[in-house]
Design a protein around this motif. Structure first.
Motif, PDB file in Angstrom:
ATOM      1  N   ILE A 181      -5.906  -2.230   5.781  1.00 25.31           N
ATOM      2  CA  ILE A 181      -5.342  -3.591   5.849  1.00 25.31           C
ATOM      3  C   ILE A 181      -6.169  -4.430   6.821  1.00 25.31           C
ATOM      4  O   ILE A 181      -6.455  -5.604   6.567  1.00 25.31           O
ATOM      5  CB  ILE A 181      -3.861  -3.539   6.299  1.00 25.31           C
ATOM      6  N   ALA A 182      -6.628  -3.813   7.931  1.00 26.71           N
ATOM      7  CA  ALA A 182      -7.486  -4.559   8.867  1.00 26.71           C
ATOM      8  C   ALA A 182      -8.785  -4.961   8.164  1.00 26.71           C
ATOM      9  O   ALA A 182      -9.340  -6.035   8.436  1.00 26.71           O
ATOM     10  CB  ALA A 182      -7.777  -3.718  10.102  1.00 26.71           C
ATOM     11  N   ARG A 226       0.841  -1.219   0.000  1.00 21.69           N
ATOM     12  CA  ARG A 226       0.000   0.000   0.000  1.00 21.69           C
ATOM     13  C   ARG A 226       0.865   1.254   0.000  1.00 21.69           C
ATOM     14  O   ARG A 226       0.550   2.243  -0.672  1.00 21.69           O
ATOM     15  CB  ARG A 226      -0.936  -0.002   1.207  1.00 21.69           C
ATOM     16  N   GLU A 275     -16.087   6.303   5.578  1.00 21.43           N
ATOM     17  CA  GLU A 275     -15.189   5.664   6.560  1.00 21.43           C
ATOM     18  C   GLU A 275     -15.090   6.570   7.773  1.00 21.43           C
ATOM     19  O   GLU A 275     -15.743   7.612   7.830  1.00 21.43           O
ATOM     20  CB  GLU A 275     -13.808   5.439   5.936  1.00 21.43           C
ATOM     21  N   SER A 311      -5.567  -1.019  11.749  1.00 19.87           N
ATOM     22  CA  SER A 311      -4.433  -1.865  12.114  1.00 19.87           C
ATOM     23  C   SER A 311      -4.063  -1.706  13.581  1.00 19.87           C
ATOM     24  O   SER A 311      -3.452  -2.588  14.159  1.00 19.87           O
ATOM     25  CB  SER A 311      -3.210  -1.509  11.263  1.00 19.87           C
TER      26      SER A 311
HETATM   27  N1  PLP Z   1      -9.323   4.997   7.080  1.00 16.81           N
HETATM   28  C1  PLP Z   1      -8.509   5.993   7.487  1.00 16.81           C
HETATM   29  C2  PLP Z   1      -8.847   7.386   7.092  1.00 16.81           C
HETATM   30  C3  PLP Z   1      -7.366   5.715   8.247  1.00 16.81           C
HETATM   31  O1  PLP Z   1      -6.537   6.712   8.622  1.00 16.81           O
HETATM   32  C4  PLP Z   1      -7.095   4.359   8.626  1.00 16.81           C
HETATM   33  C5  PLP Z   1      -5.904   4.024   9.420  1.00 16.81           C
HETATM   34  O2  PLP Z   1      -5.089   4.826   9.746  1.00 16.81           O
HETATM   35  C6  PLP Z   1      -7.974   3.361   8.213  1.00 16.81           C
HETATM   36  C7  PLP Z   1      -9.085   3.701   7.430  1.00 16.81           C
HETATM   37  C8  PLP Z   1      -7.723   1.911   8.564  1.00 16.81           C
HETATM   38  O3  PLP Z   1      -6.631   1.422   7.812  1.00 16.81           O
HETATM   39  P1  PLP Z   1      -5.747   0.194   8.341  1.00 16.81           P
HETATM   40  O4  PLP Z   1      -6.701  -0.932   8.574  1.00 16.81           O
HETATM   41  O5  PLP Z   1      -4.808  -0.083   7.239  1.00 16.81           O
HETATM   42  O6  PLP Z   1      -5.073   0.633   9.591  1.00 16.81           O
END
Ligand code: PLP
Length: 286
Positions: free
Chosen positions: A210-211, A52, A183, A247
């Protein structure tokens, strides 16, 4: 050592690290970042985060002067120097340094910055409940890129804190007046309706978490149908279960939205999903 910072080859404690004021990350937020959690010196889902990170650099035309393997080696080496059990590993690259002009400096050399800072990860911490508020999403069409430009998200997170809740979840207002949940300010948001896991599609309106990928895999492993589709704020408010992922927090059950109880069946299908994610994490980092 309880934390560590790295900047273009220099290493020190985070509080001692000095960054030149000419770094374009400072003027413009002209860079991208990624982050994961490390336990027992094992970085969770590192390849996915690096993939990513490379997509983010590509999207903003930053050409790294290091390879994926070199960055992985650096992150692993820095993570092996700290002594606590669990840490957040954060890394960012900016376009380079120079005088303040909007267009790219000539021959800019990217600046790589890494921090490893202590973080608590326990079953207890990863199973707490969340209260959220909603706000109209006024961010750009670059939400899929993990850029340093997080001012709208920062302001939304602050408004959540001032309202005494844990997260702000965004919705867009479509041309026909309907809403579309995108989101959270730093999380992805999902719901369970009639036994199906429903989550927003990965377009330019959300960060492809990623989660989120691990959550969808966990759902499929448990035989739960998954729908990646746009959904409205009204659907979120009346969903059987609502939850957020990242994450750092893994998966958190949402128990109230804008002060109203949320997720009438909160937990029924979500808890086995969350358990699977937590088990996977502890297993991969043991
Ligand atoms: N959406 C936003 C705006 C974020 O900043 C994050 C994580 O920092 C996520 C979603 C979740 O992403 P991840 O699961 O990769 O941490």
């Amino acid at each position: 050592m309880n934390n560590i910072a790295y900047y273009n080859g220099k290493e020190s404690l985070l509080e001692d690290m000095m960054i030149p004021a000419t770094d374009r990350g400072y003027y413009f937020g002209d860079g991208v970042y990624d982050a994961t959690v490390v336990r027992h010196h094992k970085l969770f889902a590192l390849d996915e985060h690096l993939d990513r990170f490379w997509r983010s650099m590509d999207a903003v035309i930053i050409t790294p002067d290091f390879t994926k393997d070199e960055l992985a080696t650096l992150l692993n080496r820095l993570s092996s120097k700290v002594s606590n059990e669990t840490y957040m590993v954060y890394w960012q690259v900016t376009r380079g340094s120079g005088e303040r002009h909007h267009s790219f400096p000539k021959d800019a050399k990217p600046n790589l910055f890494v921090t490893i800072t202590p973080m608590t990860v326990t079953r207890e911490a990863q199973t707490r409940d969340f209260r959220i508020q909603t706000e109209e999403d006024i961010r750009s069409y670059m939400a899929h890129v993990k850029t340093l430009n997080l001012l709208p998200n920062v302001l939304s997170a602050q408004r959540a804190a001032e309202a005494g809740v844990d997260e702000t979840v965004y919705y867009r207002i479509c041309a026909d007046g309907s809403t579309r949940v995108t989101e959270g300010s730093h999380t992805n948001v999902h719901m369970i309706k009639d036994g199906k896991l429903v989550t927003a599609p990965t377009d330019k309106l959300i960060l492809p978490g990623i989660a989120r990928v691990h959550l969808l895999q966990a759902a499929r492993d448990l035989g739960m149908p998954v729908e990646e589709r746009a959904f409205t704020k009204e659907e979120l408010l009346t969903a059987d279960e609502v939850f957020i992922t990242s994450s750092l927090l893994f998966a958190g059950r949402v128990v109230s939205i804008d002060g109203q109880a949320a997720g009438q069946k909160a937990g029924e299908l979500f808890i086995p999903l969350r358990e699977r994610l937590i088990d996977e994490w502890f297993e991969e980092t043991k």
